[in-house]
Design an enzyme around this catalytic site. Structure first.
Site, PDB file in Angstrom:
ATOM      1  CG  ASP A  11       3.211  25.181  -2.985  1.00  0.00           C
ATOM      2  OD1 ASP A  11       2.206  24.779  -2.318  1.00  0.00           O
ATOM      3  OD2 ASP A  11       3.857  24.502  -3.824  1.00  0.00           O
ATOM      4  N   GLY A  12       0.937  26.737  -0.087  1.00  0.00           N
ATOM      5  CA  GLY A  12      -0.506  26.507   0.290  1.00  0.00           C
ATOM      6  C   GLY A  12      -1.210  25.511  -0.704  1.00  0.00           C
ATOM      7  NE  ARG A  58      -9.054  19.720   6.251  1.00  0.00           N
ATOM      8  CZ  ARG A  58      -7.991  19.816   6.932  1.00  0.00           C
ATOM      9  NH1 ARG A  58      -7.707  18.755   7.201  1.00  0.00           N
ATOM     10  NH2 ARG A  58      -7.678  20.815   7.727  1.00  0.00           N
ATOM     11  NE  ARG A  81      -6.206  22.538  13.852  1.00  0.00           N
ATOM     12  CZ  ARG A  81      -5.964  21.889  12.535  1.00  0.00           C
ATOM     13  NH1 ARG A  81      -4.726  21.456  12.527  1.00  0.00           N
ATOM     14  NH2 ARG A  81      -7.051  21.794  11.751  1.00  0.00           N
ATOM     15  CG  ASP A 101       0.236  20.847  14.392  1.00  0.00           C
ATOM     16  OD1 ASP A 101       1.051  20.220  15.336  1.00  0.00           O
ATOM     17  OD2 ASP A 101       0.072  20.696  13.085  1.00  0.00           O
ATOM     18  CG  ASP A 105      -5.103  18.298  10.111  1.00  0.00           C
ATOM     19  OD1 ASP A 105      -5.911  18.819   9.397  1.00  0.00           O
ATOM     20  OD2 ASP A 105      -4.185  19.195  10.662  1.00  0.00           O
TER      21      ASP A 105
END
Length: 638
Positions: free
Chosen positions: A150-151, A208, A215, A300, A310
């Protein structure tokens, strides 16, 4: 082109110049739902509004990169403005929200298109000295890369990422930064442990900041069908885009390489690959030296400029265990602490494959073999020498001394951070009584019998284990499908250790630990004596040694229990603990002036005056620099 951001308030100072979107192909489709995105590096998106966004915390040092000074007039007004724009409820003037397309090898297998499923590029802001910073919102809603998700991100994971991004920076480790953490009354359902017990959680967004979030996986969008998974990149056969990406990345983030090899692209690309190989080796060496475990070192999640990127199921190691796994989902231990260096090298190999034909594989593989291990070992040993105060001589025996220290830590279940921190108070000419006191303090940082029983408590039902062992004997093929030999061996080791612990008393463990530490400390004393013999003034040398050690051995790290206490307070509406921990992590080393500032700031905010000096009581009644309490061993991050 430079455009101011914000709405005329505090954020009006932001100057956007979105070079990435001008330099790389952007998908023209206006579809908002999850889909394949061929022939593009970005897809335009719009953040989804949240109900009643409010600021959890902000990092002023991170925001200063963007030219945002501490709000002088009305802090509450600035907080409200930050909550409005950095939740995604309103888009900054000059921002161009977009999601980045990339692929990746996840746990060793090519996964095909991944992309920013929860992150959104807002644009690039020019800092006070003209430097360029990409800013992102993580958790601002659905993108073409959200797949079945759902992001959204939730409060617990966002607090962890926010705090750890800043903690790593202040530890001196290359990292993306976090400017703000904004939560809301909007909710999503998450099954935290994948055990059928979903939880209703607050949608939360992190701002961020990095020079770029491109990447290794960004270059895997051109990958042809994978021989094992059959998946392929969305832009297969588009070498023209690969060339565009290389031109953009090298000219923007490695300008000295672009300038040196402007007339030979193969040599330029080789120099770029060599540099990212060395940066990655140095980065993982830094991780190993503070006991940091990333948790999900997929391609990734590897930065093309050598940053820690991340923050998901990361963890700082407490008790030293070379096989420590911080990610509860990593059933095979692929990303264990001691495997991080080799995994990062493996990921560089996948980047090398993704750069073909612009960089022939025989060139990149040779670079990888010649540069990576040598750079890692060199940087790791240099850092370890500083952590041990070996500032005068570089001896071949130092590597063995470090190995024996780690082996002693492992045998005694010592706390990685606290033992390194304590070593600065060890002296070559320490007398017997003070040596015994030091030994007492050192062994107090080793796990007790009770702690070890929790660590080695068997995790499998005995009947299940028995069935698995019989299956391994009778049907190895079927066993290989439903279980792993490594997991079974680990369980057998746990059972053996747990059985031994039943026979030990606290005095037995203490006596054993003291014996191990005495042996190592004698070797350390001999090595320090060699330092003294090579200098003119022993007192000057010792002052410098302690200074170097205290600037390389943190007193404070973001332990899981510290993060958990902050998360639980925030979930109950109290954000003060997140802010206290943030201030603490801005001064991870013993710097009296810095601690004093933190203490005063905390008092001004009405927080407890002792928050930043290792003495605040939490539910665990543990101080910020303590070994973790027993309840922390039950924490599981996935």
């Amino acid at each position: 082109m430079q455009r101011p951001g914000g709405g005329g308030g505090w954020l009006g100072a932001l100057r956007f110049d979105n070079l990435a979107l001008r330099s790389l192909p952007v998908d023209a489709s206006e579809e908002s739902g999850p889909r394949a995105v061929p022939g593009a590096c970005f897809a335009r998106v719009r953040p989804s509004p949240l109900r009643n966004p409010r600021l959890v915390a902000m990092s002023l040092p991170a925001l200063a990169l963007l030219g945002l000074e501490e709000p002088a007039a009305d802090p509450a007004e600035a907080e409200a403005e930050a909550a409005l724009f950095f939740s995604g409820n309103r888009v900054l003037a000059g921002a161009e929200p977009a999601a980045h397309c990339y692929c990746g090898h996840q746990f060793g297998s090519f996964a095909g298109q991944l992309g920013d499923g929860a992150a959104m590029y807002l644009g690039e802001v020019l800092g006070p000295r003209g430097e360029r910073w990409e800013i992102q919102l993580k958790g601002a809603g659905i993108t073409p890369f959200s797949r079945q998700a759902d992001g959204r991100k939730v409060l617990r994971s966002s607090i962890r990422e926010f705090l750890c991004s800043e903690a790593m920076f202040h530890l001196g480790i290359p990292t993306t930064r976090a400017g703000t953490c904004v939560t809301s009354d909007s909710r999503v359902v998450r099954d935290i442990f994948y055990d059928g017990n979903p939880k209703n959680e607050r949608c939360t967004v992190v701002l961020r900041i990095a020079s770029t979030f491109i990447r290794f996986g960004s270059f895997e969008i051109f990958k042809p069908p994978d021989e094992y998974t059959g998946r392929k990149g969305p832009s297969v056969n588009r070498n023209d885009i690969r060339i565009q990406m290389l031109d953009y990345v090298i000219s923007t983030f490695y300008p000295e390489i672009q300038e040196a090899y402007s007339d030979n692209t193969v040599q330029r690309n080789a120099a770029f690959f060599k540099e990212i190989t060395k940066r990655t080796a140095r980065l993982v060496a830094e991780w190993q030296c503070v006991g940091f475990c990333h948790g999900v070192l997929n391609t990734d999640n590897m930065s093309i400029v050598g940053l820690t990127i991340d923050y998901g199921p990361f963890g700082f190691m407490d008790r030293y265990d070379p096989e420590h796994v911080c990610n509860g989902s990593d059933n095979t231990g692929r990303y264990a602490y001691n495997k991080q260096p080799e995994i990062c090298k493996w990921n560089l190999g996948k980047l090398a494959e993704a750069l073909v034909p612009e960089l022939p594989l025989e060139i990149s593989q040779l670079i990888l073999e010649e540069e990576y291990d040598a750079e890692f070992e060199k940087h790791y040993l240099q850092k370890m020498r500083k952590k041990l105060g070996l500032i005068q001589l570089e001896l071949e025996e130092d590597s063995k001394l470090v190995s024996e220290l780690l082996e002693t830590m492992h045998l005694t279940a010592g706390d990685f951070t606290n033992i390194f921190y304590l070593l600065s108070s060890f002296s070559v000419d320490i007398d017997h009584s003070k040596f015994e006191d030091f030994l007492e303090e050192l062994t107090s940082q080793c796990a007790s019998v009770e702690e070890l029983k929790v660590v080695f408590k068997p995790q499998m039902d005995p009947r299940q284990l028995s069935m698995m062992l019989m299956l391994a004997q009778s049907n190895p093929q079927l066993f290989a499908l439903i279980g792993t030999k490594a997991n079974i061996n680990k369980e057998l080791e746990r059972i053996e250790q747990f059985s031994k612990l039943q026979q030990l008393t606290a005095d037995d463990v203490l006596s054993r630990n003291k014996r191990h530490w005495k042996e190592w400390l004698e070797k350390y004393r001999v090595r320090l004596q060699k330092e003294i013999e090579s200098v003119g003034n022993a007192d000057t040398w010792n002052t410098e040694r302690v200074k170097v050690m205290n600037s390389n051995n943190p007193k404070y790290i973001l332990r899981n229990y510290i993060a958990q206490n902050a998360i639980e307070a925030a979930e109950n509406g109290d954000f003060s603990e997140v802010r206290n921990v943030l201030k603490l992590l801005e001064h991870p080393f013993q710097e009296a002036e810095g601690f004093q500032e933190v203490k005063e700031d905390a008092e001004e905010e009405g927080a407890t005056a002792t928050a930043a000096v290792c003495s605040q009581e939490t539910r665990s009644k543990q101080s910020y620099c303590s070994k973790p309490p027993l309840w922390a061993s039950e924490l599981c991050v996935t």
